[in-house]
Design an enzyme around this catalytic site. Sequence first.
Site, PDB file in Angstrom:
ATOM      1  N   LYS A  17      17.152  -3.139   0.632  1.00  0.00           N
ATOM      2  CA  LYS A  17      18.494  -2.525   0.598  1.00  0.00           C
ATOM      3  C   LYS A  17      19.274  -3.133  -0.567  1.00  0.00           C
ATOM      4  CE  LYS A  17      23.021  -2.156   1.826  1.00  0.00           C
ATOM      5  NZ  LYS A  17      24.164  -2.818   1.192  1.00  0.00           N
ATOM      6  N   GLU A  73      30.781  -0.492  -2.187  1.00  0.00           N
ATOM      7  CA  GLU A  73      30.588  -1.896  -1.788  1.00  0.00           C
ATOM      8  C   GLU A  73      31.158  -2.820  -2.867  1.00  0.00           C
ATOM      9  OE1 GLU A  73      26.713  -2.765  -0.135  1.00  0.00           O
ATOM     10  OE2 GLU A  73      26.999  -4.904  -0.493  1.00  0.00           O
TER      11      GLU A  73
HETATM   12  C1  MEV Z   1      24.121  -6.651   0.663  1.00  0.00           C
HETATM   13  O1  MEV Z   1      24.567  -5.378   0.286  1.00  0.00           O
HETATM   14  C2  MEV Z   1      22.704  -6.882   0.151  1.00  0.00           C
HETATM   15  C3  MEV Z   1      22.039  -8.183   0.646  1.00  0.00           C
HETATM   16  O2  MEV Z   1      22.062  -8.200   2.069  1.00  0.00           O
HETATM   17  C4  MEV Z   1      20.622  -8.149   0.135  1.00  0.00           C
HETATM   18  C5  MEV Z   1      19.746  -9.262   0.678  1.00  0.00           C
HETATM   19  O3  MEV Z   1      20.003  -9.776   1.771  1.00  0.00           O
HETATM   20  O4  MEV Z   1      18.735  -9.555  -0.006  1.00  0.00           O
HETATM   21  C6  MEV Z   1      22.797  -9.389   0.155  1.00  0.00           C
END
Ligand code: MEV
Length: 452
Positions: A283, A83
């Site tokens: 996540k 990512e």
């Molecule tokens: C993206 O990998 C992670 C986020 O979606 C976490 C969140 O929304 O708190 C940006």
Amino acid sequence: MTAFRELSVENRIKTLQNEGAINDAEATFLLKQFAESSDTTIPADVANHMIEHQIGKYTLPVGVVRGLVVNGEVRDVLVATEEPSVIAAACNGARIAAATDVGFDATTDVGYGIIARSPQYVTTAQIAFEDADGSVAARLRRIVEDKEKVAELLRIANESHPSMSKRGGGARKCRASALHGFAKLEIDVDTCDAMGANTVNTMGEAVKAQLESWLGVQALVAILTNTSRVATTAEVHIPVEALASRRLEDYERECEGKRLARRIAALSALAASDPARAATHNKGILNGIAGAALASGNDTRALESAAHAWAARSGRYLPLSKWNTETLNGKTILHGSIEIPLQIGIIGGSISSLPMAKLAIKISNYKNANDFRNTLAALGLVQNLAALRALAGPGIQAGHMALQSSNLAIAAGAKGEEIAEIAHDILQLSPAERTAEKVTQLLQKLRESSKN
Ligand code: MEV
């Protein structure tokens, strides 16, 4: 016909090619990996013996999260991830948490970075029985109340894996409990600096055999549980100005910082009231933690299932972190805290077979498994801070697109210096124009213009 597992790696690749699963170019790609026995990746013979049916090596970029201040020490953490924004976000969160440009107040720990603590961890084996009438549970309870029987079970467990006792660890404690229609005996094992899954499974099976002989009942299963009864905690106190852009004047920085801190606290409350948001919040926390676990040769699935089980332990799925504003010495502070079980090791498992994993552990200079756990919890907290900071402000797409544009360029076939040029051109397009077709056109145009 020879079984797939008994073929050489070369012949496994050729089999897939003959079956039409891969074309000639793909077979050449895999064969080349097989031929390269470099110490910097997984040596070919190690890869072949590490898993069944091995035909290739899967490579991800590994980057360094720099400047993560944990318990007063500045840590570099290696993270493997696909990512694009994970490492940039973690570095950003680490910078805000350390509040380097705002200053550190020694009386309150504000701006001191992250304070993290890990209790003594154990890895637990479960030996479970079917038990429709509760009689097995009653007999297991009598066993754990009998000191001699417990000593016998611990001895059997330790003798099944003597090297753990030699290292100062070993089976420590037994518990019995009744479940709906089942009964279980759990045995806690101190696995020292290893995650210890194999050790604990061996011990569980040895204890299972003894229990079956005492009870005259066949057990249903003996296996470790990927949950933990304890968790690592980390917290941080951040002066709100550290949240705002460094380009703002001091007064504006304080106002903007307060606004962002309030919205971060509201996002934290939203995650606590909506499991659908909590899953994404968690996540984000796991983005860096799972990447650091992967880079260090740890079992990322074990770690993630333990984290989610912890998040749901009240019966409702909750966020692993909390953010709120506080007033300290007359100043508004953003306070963040996280609680996460971290079933990891710094020795054992695949760590010693994977050159990159050994390097990941060496670079960060972890003194023991708890030192690694403290760093991982801190990483999760700053990763979460960076995500919430972006969501509370402009949203995440602005930052993500800058990083994602290189991936779009690569996907369209850009190579070498073309990648940065095309990524730059993509950012000049409106989001709706950023299609694969358009990126391919940009690349063709660039190549044509460089021919002239
Ligand atoms: C993206 O990998 C992670 C986020 O979606 C976490 C969140 O929304 O708190 C940006």
